[in-house]
Each structure stands twice: as structure tokens, then as C-alpha cells.
Design a protein around this motif. Sequence first.
Motif, PDB file in Angstrom:
ATOM      1  N   ARG A 142     -71.623  16.298  43.945  1.00  0.00           N
ATOM      2  CA  ARG A 142     -72.920  15.859  44.471  1.00  0.00           C
ATOM      3  C   ARG A 142     -73.669  14.968  43.499  1.00  0.00           C
ATOM      4  O   ARG A 142     -74.672  14.358  43.858  1.00  0.00           O
ATOM      5  N   GLU A 151     -72.642  23.978  50.754  1.00  0.00           N
ATOM      6  CA  GLU A 151     -71.360  23.355  51.096  1.00  0.00           C
ATOM      7  C   GLU A 151     -70.163  24.113  50.544  1.00  0.00           C
ATOM      8  O   GLU A 151     -69.008  23.799  50.874  1.00  0.00           O
ATOM      9  N   ARG A 152     -70.394  25.126  49.706  1.00  0.00           N
ATOM     10  CA  ARG A 152     -69.295  25.904  49.141  1.00  0.00           C
ATOM     11  C   ARG A 152     -68.986  27.098  50.037  1.00  0.00           C
ATOM     12  O   ARG A 152     -69.889  27.739  50.580  1.00  0.00           O
TER      13      ARG A 152
END
Length: 292
Positions: free
Chosen positions: A200, A98-99
Motif C-alpha cells: 500500500r 485487505e488481509r
Amino acid sequence: MRGAAASALVLALGGIDDPEPPPPAVVPPAAAARGAAGAAALCGPRTVPEGAACVPLPAPGASLPEGGAAALSDPAGARPARAGTRGQAHEHIPRRPERPANAAAYMFPIGAPDAPPGFLLVEEAPAGAGALPAAGSVAAIGAARPEPPSWIGGIDIAATRGERVAALRLEGQEGKAEVVFVGALSGITVATAHDVREARDADRVRRYLLLHGHLDRPGPGVVAGARLDAGDVVGYAGETGSPGLVRLRLEARQIREGARIEELDPKRITDAAVTVPCDLRNVLPLRQGASL
């Protein structure tokens, strides 16, 4: 008839001697492997306990690309192994999917605030390489480029001598950064510790180190125990440990659970039993307007 009977008897006796195949080994899941008292996981062959997980060991001499498929079942995130220069495997934490992958999405401790700095390809000469110094000698230097050649194990940022190196507030960081080491590591190095609450896993705070290496000198008041806000001066770029090449060596490492770096010899903060190299993109702050 006698020959047939003898053959049947031999076959029957042979069947008695054949052992049944052993049952397959059962490796318990990490959650079931731990007792109520938090005992170490009962892991199977070629695995080792790490927190609440059984982490598989890489095959001897295995080589995996950055973020390869051999993700390890570790609560801190996937940790594939990569081959070292001498055949040993090194653990590292790859970029989380997700980065952003692009360096332009992130802020760095050096360079213009609205654009990423230039990154160098630097190959250090191995120890014992003839007349070259064992440490810090540069065998090959590429021109500055918009993306690091690799994010694994840190990056080399092009700099000018005396250029200001600023403290960063990592993504999800709580409180100020703490200086935990000032001294000779990668040349003159300043290491800062950051407490990070990751999106997260909001119930968990992890500790990360940022290592700023090859400095000309530390910043004013930068000593072990000092607290730094974002933008404070960590130090000034130089060429210590890399004569003839001014650069900033920047590396992120996640501190293992239970490790207390304050109680260790400061130079052991990079030991694999204490900290694990981490892709900087997992923790660097995003530039304003950058999207995940």
C-alpha cells in the motif's frame, strides 16, 4: 412606569456583563500542523503528535474490540486502543481489511507446511497470585484450536518439545532477517528484525520485529547480529517461562519511526515508545494459493 423602567435598566446592564461564548477550538489537520522543517505537530486537546499525524488519546478505561471503529489517523495504519488488565489503554495495529482473516491463509514458523498449527488459549496468572509463580504460571489452558482466541499482542502455538522453529520471510520483506535479541523475555526469546516494503506504500520501508518466545534453546549460530534466510532454524520449542506447557509464543511489533533498537537496552524492544504490537496477519507470508 418607574417599575418597568427599572426592570429594563437591570436587563440592559445584565446583558453587558454576559461574556460572549468562546470560539470552538480548532485542531489543524496533521499535514498543515507540521512546519517545513518537520517540527512536531501542533495537536489539539487529548491528542499527541506521531509522525505526520495528531493521534487521539483514548478515554480513560475505554475498551474497544479488535479492529474497532476508533481508528487513529496514523500513517502506519489504524491504531485503536484496547483496555489492559489493570485499566490502562494499550495501542495496537489491527488487521488491515485487505488481509485474510482466517489463519489457514498464512504460514507459521512451526507446524506442517500445508496446514496451520493448533493455537492455545493461555491465561497467565497475575503477579502476586498467592503461591503461584509471578511469571509463567498457567491458570487456564484450552485445547488446541484452528484459530487463535485473539491476534492482539501475539499468539500461542501448540508445539512439542524440541520442535524446530523456522525463520519466516514476511510479506514484502527485503533482504534477510536480522537477529536483534537472544535472551530472557518470554522465557528464552529470539527477536528478528525484518525490513518490509508494504504494497500500500511502495515508497516506504518499515521495520518489524518477530518475537519467538518460550524456546527450549536458540538455533545453531543464532546470536545478535546473525542474518537468517527463510527456513533457517530460529530455535526449538520448549517451556521456558511456562513450566509444564510446551508452546511457541509468536508476536509481531512495528518499530516506531526514528527508533533505533540497536542502540537500546535489548529488553526495551517491547517498550511502547519503541515498538507497537501489530496483528500478525499484516505481515505473515501467505500460503501458496491463498488469496487476499
